[in-house]
Design a protein around this motif. Structure first.
Motif, PDB file in Angstrom:
ATOM      1  N   GLY A 178     -16.213  -2.278   3.779  1.00  0.00           N
ATOM      2  CA  GLY A 178     -15.600  -3.592   3.572  1.00  0.00           C
ATOM      3  C   GLY A 178     -14.596  -3.541   2.432  1.00  0.00           C
ATOM      4  N   TYR A 179     -14.973  -2.870   1.335  1.00  0.00           N
ATOM      5  CA  TYR A 179     -14.054  -2.716   0.195  1.00  0.00           C
ATOM      6  C   TYR A 179     -12.755  -2.046   0.654  1.00  0.00           C
ATOM      7  CZ  TYR A 179     -17.547  -3.704  -3.504  1.00  0.00           C
ATOM      8  OH  TYR A 179     -18.451  -4.280  -4.342  1.00  0.00           O
ATOM      9  N   GLY A 180     -12.931  -0.972   1.415  1.00  0.00           N
ATOM     10  CA  GLY A 180     -11.757  -0.229   1.877  1.00  0.00           C
ATOM     11  C   GLY A 180     -10.837  -1.094   2.713  1.00  0.00           C
ATOM     12  N   VAL A 181     -11.432  -1.831   3.646  1.00  0.00           N
ATOM     13  CA  VAL A 181     -10.626  -2.683   4.522  1.00  0.00           C
ATOM     14  C   VAL A 181      -9.907  -3.751   3.696  1.00  0.00           C
ATOM     15  CG1 VAL A 181     -10.712  -4.338   6.405  1.00  0.00           C
ATOM     16  CG2 VAL A 181     -12.091  -2.266   6.533  1.00  0.00           C
ATOM     17  N   PHE A 182     -10.629  -4.340   2.755  1.00  0.00           N
ATOM     18  CA  PHE A 182     -10.001  -5.396   1.952  1.00  0.00           C
ATOM     19  C   PHE A 182      -8.938  -4.834   1.008  1.00  0.00           C
ATOM     20  CE2 PHE A 182     -13.902  -8.157   2.718  1.00  0.00           C
ATOM     21  CZ  PHE A 182     -13.246  -8.907   3.672  1.00  0.00           C
ATOM     22  N   ALA A 183      -9.123  -3.585   0.590  1.00  0.00           N
ATOM     23  CA  ALA A 183      -8.088  -2.950  -0.235  1.00  0.00           C
ATOM     24  C   ALA A 183      -6.800  -2.842   0.573  1.00  0.00           C
ATOM     25  CB  ALA A 183      -8.543  -1.572  -0.689  1.00  0.00           C
ATOM     26  N   ILE A 184      -6.947  -2.486   1.843  1.00  0.00           N
ATOM     27  CA  ILE A 184      -5.757  -2.390   2.698  1.00  0.00           C
ATOM     28  C   ILE A 184      -5.136  -3.775   2.892  1.00  0.00           C
ATOM     29  CG2 ILE A 184      -5.010  -1.922   5.056  1.00  0.00           C
ATOM     30  CD1 ILE A 184      -6.846   0.544   4.949  1.00  0.00           C
ATOM     31  N   ALA A 185      -5.995  -4.777   3.065  1.00  0.00           N
ATOM     32  CA  ALA A 185      -5.475  -6.146   3.200  1.00  0.00           C
ATOM     33  C   ALA A 185      -4.674  -6.523   1.959  1.00  0.00           C
ATOM     34  CB  ALA A 185      -6.619  -7.123   3.402  1.00  0.00           C
ATOM     35  N   ALA A 186      -5.193  -6.148   0.788  1.00  0.00           N
ATOM     36  CA  ALA A 186      -4.499  -6.497  -0.449  1.00  0.00           C
ATOM     37  C   ALA A 186      -3.169  -5.762  -0.557  1.00  0.00           C
ATOM     38  CB  ALA A 186      -5.381  -6.179  -1.649  1.00  0.00           C
ATOM     39  N   MET A 187      -3.144  -4.489  -0.192  1.00  0.00           N
ATOM     40  CA  MET A 187      -1.903  -3.716  -0.251  1.00  0.00           C
ATOM     41  C   MET A 187      -0.889  -4.260   0.751  1.00  0.00           C
ATOM     42  SD  MET A 187      -2.171  -1.694  -2.684  1.00  0.00           S
ATOM     43  CE  MET A 187      -3.554  -2.142  -3.687  1.00  0.00           C
ATOM     44  N   ALA A 188      -1.385  -4.581   1.957  1.00  0.00           N
ATOM     45  CA  ALA A 188      -0.496  -5.187   2.942  1.00  0.00           C
ATOM     46  C   ALA A 188       0.018  -6.522   2.393  1.00  0.00           C
ATOM     47  CB  ALA A 188      -1.229  -5.406   4.268  1.00  0.00           C
ATOM     48  N   GLY A 189      -0.837  -7.215   1.626  1.00  0.00           N
ATOM     49  CA  GLY A 189      -0.432  -8.483   1.020  1.00  0.00           C
ATOM     50  C   GLY A 189       0.679  -8.282   0.013  1.00  0.00           C
ATOM     51  N   ILE A 190       0.542  -7.240  -0.813  1.00  0.00           N
ATOM     52  CA  ILE A 190       1.611  -6.959  -1.788  1.00  0.00           C
ATOM     53  C   ILE A 190       2.907  -6.629  -1.058  1.00  0.00           C
ATOM     54  CG2 ILE A 190       2.376  -5.319  -3.553  1.00  0.00           C
ATOM     55  CD1 ILE A 190      -0.595  -5.146  -4.443  1.00  0.00           C
ATOM     56  N   MET A 191       2.788  -5.816  -0.020  1.00  0.00           N
ATOM     57  CA  MET A 191       3.980  -5.458   0.760  1.00  0.00           C
ATOM     58  C   MET A 191       4.587  -6.701   1.405  1.00  0.00           C
ATOM     59  SD  MET A 191       2.333  -2.023   2.357  1.00  0.00           S
ATOM     60  CE  MET A 191       3.510  -1.569   3.608  1.00  0.00           C
ATOM     61  N   TYR A 192       3.709  -7.569   1.881  1.00  0.00           N
ATOM     62  CA  TYR A 192       4.203  -8.798   2.503  1.00  0.00           C
ATOM     63  C   TYR A 192       5.001  -9.614   1.490  1.00  0.00           C
ATOM     64  CZ  TYR A 192       4.460 -13.107   5.145  1.00  0.00           C
ATOM     65  OH  TYR A 192       4.943 -14.200   5.814  1.00  0.00           O
TER      66      TYR A 192
END
Lengths: 437, 278
Positions: free
Chosen positions: B138-152
């Protein structure tokens, strides 16, 4: 005769200024007539697009013509000249020719090499012909500009990689939506740019097309062309939520889409992003719409930013195009200069020939016992005198015709010999015109 | 013991090389750097798997018992999930954001004491590996969500302000980034929920109570509510784009606090005593 240009473009004036100085494309007669009424102007032409307004004229007094044209641009739009003056440029003679050639060849366009401007100039020229404000000089000038533009298009890569405002819009849409397959577009109003952008969108996958126009028939016609659906202009906002991309280019003087309306539409779309492209000048959509989350509004100026990077390649080709322009300017400027010198020389010669003939006739009628041989000798002497008298002045006229002082000599010769003013219908000048392809 | 630390250090070095490769690829916009970065990362990940297995065999318990092990496991799940994501989205830009994060976790892990913790009988339960694996995935998936968020946010800012840098061409479309956010949420949220539930069941068997308001549990619950709010917002109110991206970033910050902050500032059953080497 001189060619002068007064105008403003996206390079010198922001859209806020340009939209106030634009001429409505449907009512060109009045401004054209008023332009021609300016005393120093012999011929006139108005090019008005969203990116530029150019007044082009043929005149004998370039300086006063420029001043009058600047004043006209301000007066016609009821704006103080001081307000727009810093945005205006003017060109005379060779610079004016270069400017129009460059504009027609799209070397001065917002998107280097974009093809629309040539069509827009052709339309503007069409009006000038229709209302008879273009005469020999502008006719020749514009046709030359068209052929230069055509030559540049075929001989250089300036128009390769179709980069244009409309294509830039498609690229931007891809940065927002990724795929355009399941997206819808609404076209509000009609205009070449708008339709072109719509075509780009459709060829890039957009499947749903809505068209609206104040004239419903036009909307229907365009909708049929795009395999879309026409919606009444009065209710177009009701259908906005159905589409993802909006292309607008109406002639409306005010915003047709406001901030609050768009907020409501975005809400109805459950905040799905919308890409709005406002090609109209004056603008159709309140610029504040861009502040709404998930709404991306681009006006004509904004699209310029996008294409800058894509233009680097074209800039390399532009160098070649400029060389062609320089070359063609030489030819045209020569012609323009000849226009004044050649008829002067012809008039001068025929004036002296007439004197020679008259004097020979009188001499021969007085001296009746001359032999044929003697007559021939006298005739030869008269011809030699005329030629010798004309030799230096004509050589001088021809030599100076490319210089600014050339016109002074022409003027002097005309005054000294009391030569009639040249007529543009003069056959000898006509033959200088190359046949149009 | 020495073998697994050595393997860990080699893995860290490989991740470092992969990160450099990704960054060079993004700056120079040369495709070959991104391609090699990905293969280096895959190599690193395989080695990382071996490292964890060796550690497991050495200590005899799931290697998430100390801070060092947890950080290593966090980085492992992050890279693993990124590689899975890459199969679907194929965006090297995401790699350029994820690999430095994983590298940072690895460096922190290298700084933490690597001594194996004394075997706590509580950890000797089947629920333990289930709980931590679910939580860290879950941490890993949410880390990707956060990085995608920064990119967004970066990309959105450029599209909105109409000022483009070179990054504009490299970053994926807003739609792609937003759909990553959604995908992460639909995978991450069930993982996290199951992680918490399995933790509660395990706690019940270990301490005889499902929930004890231990600081870590409290913070995990706060984080869970944040993501629940985001999921709800996305599904029923139509949140998306910028708001969803910001939420994903805040959620991840909260999650990092749950992971680090609670250990450092608060005390409870989840605290790694081994942080100070005890």
């Amino acid at each position: 005769m001189h060619i002068v240009i007064v105008g403003l473009s996206h390079k010198t004036a922001p859209v806020e200024v340009r939209e106030r100085l634009a001429f409505a494309p449907t009512a060109m007669e009045r401004p054209l007539r008023q332009l021609l009424d300016l005393p120093p102007l012999a011929e006139g032409l108005i090019v008005s697009t969203c990116n530029r307004v150019e007044l082009c004229a043929a005149t004998k007094e370039p300086d006063s013509a420029v001043a009058a044209m600047r004043r006209f641009l301000a007066d016609y739009h009821d704006i103080a000249l001081e307000e727009i003056d810093p945005h205006l440029y003017d060109y005379q003679g060779e610079d004016a020719i270069r400017h129009l050639f460059r504009v027609a060849a799209s070397l001065d366009s917002m998107v280097l090499g974009e093809p629309q401007i040539l069509g827009q100039i052709k339309t503007a020229y069409g009006y000038a012909v229709e209302f008879k404000t273009a005469g020999l000089i502008l006719n020749r000038f514009l046709h030359k500009a068209f052929s230069v533009a055509k030559r540049i298009r075929t001989e250089t890569g300036i128009a390769s990689n179709a980069v244009s405002v409309s294509f830039a819009a498609v690229e931007l849409a891809r940065k927002i939506f990724d795929k355009l397959d399941d997206k819808g577009v609404m076209i509000i109003g009609a205009g070449e740019m708008c339709e072109l952008a719509a075509k780009h969108f459709i060829s890039n996958g957009v499947t749903k097309t809505l068209v609206t126009n104040r004239t419903f028939e036009r909307a229907e016609k365009l909708a049929a062309e795009f395999n879309g659906r026409a919606v009444p202009f009065e209710q177009f906002t009701d259908h906005l939520a159905e589409v993802d991309i909006v292309l607008t280019s109406t002639g409306a003087p005010n915003f047709i889409l406001g901030h609050r309306q768009m907020e409501e539409i975005i809400r109805r779309r459950k905040h799905k992003p919308m890409f709005l492209i406002d090609i109209a000048v004056p603008r159709d959509i309140d610029p504040k719409v861009n502040d709404i989350d998930n709404a991306y509004l681009y006006d004509v100026d904004d699209l310029q930013e996008v294409v800058q990077a894509n233009l680097k390649e074209r800039k390399k080709e532009a160098g070649k195009a400029e060389a062609i322009v320089d070359q063609e300017i030489g030819q045209f400027y020569q012609w323009l200069a000849n226009l004044d010198v050649k008829p002067t020389i012809i008039a001068l010669r025929s004036h002296l020939e007439k004197i020679r003939e008259q004097e020979l006739e009188r001499t021969f009628s007085n001296l009746k016992d001359l032999t044929d041989k003697q007559k021939k000798g006298i005739e030869a002497m008269a011809s030699a005198m005329v030629n010798k008298i004309l030799h230096k002045p004509i050589a001088m006229l021809k030599r100076t015709q490319d210089e600014t002082s050339g016109e002074d000599y022409v003027d002097a010769v005309r005054s000294l010999f009391d030569l009639p003013a040249p007529s543009f219908e003069d056959k000898d000048i006509r033959t200088l015109d190359e046949p149009e392809q | 013991m020495i073998v697994d630390v050595l393997l860990f250090k080699i893995t860290l070095l490989i991740y470092f090389v992969a990160t450099i490769c990704y960054l060079v690829g993004v700056i120079t916009r040369k495709e070959q750097f991104n391609r090699s970065a990905k293969w280096i990362l895959i190599g690193g990940f395989v080695l990382h798997c071996i490292t964890l297995k060796v550690r497991w065999l050495t200590t005899g318990i799931t290697p998430v018992a100390s801070l060092h092990e947890s950080l290593s496991f966090f980085a492992w799940s992050l890279i693993g999930i990124y590689l899975l994501f890459d199969l679907r989205y194929r965006t090297p830009m995401l790699g350029a954001f994820i690999s430095p994060l994983a590298l940072a976790l690895m460096i922190l892990g290298a700084a933490a004491p690597k001594k194996a913790p004394a075997v706590n009988p509580m950890l000797d339960s089947w629920w333990f590996p289930i709980h931590v694996t679910l939580a860290f995935l879950g941490y890993g998936v949410f880390a990707i969500a956060a990085m995608a968020g920064i990119m967004y946010l970066l990309q959105e800012r450029m599209v909105k302000s109409k000022k483009f840098s070179g990054l504009f061409y490299r970053l994926p479309s807003l739609d792609t980034l937003d759909s990553m956010n959604y995908k992460c949420l639909t995978f991450g949220f069930p993982l996290m929920t199951m992680g918490i539930i399995s933790g509660a069941i395990w706690a019940n068997s270990a301490w005889g109570g499902y929930w004890r308001w231990d600081p870590k549990e409290t913070w995990a619950l706060i984080t869970w509510f944040l993501y629940a709010a985001l999921l709800h917002g996305r599904l029923s109110i139509g949140w998306r784009g910028r708001r969803a991206a910001i939420f994903a970033i805040i959620g991840f910050c909260c999650l990092l606090f749950t992971f680090f902050g609670v250990n450092l500032f608060l005390s409870g059953e989840h605290t790694f005593r081994s942080f100070t080497g005890e």
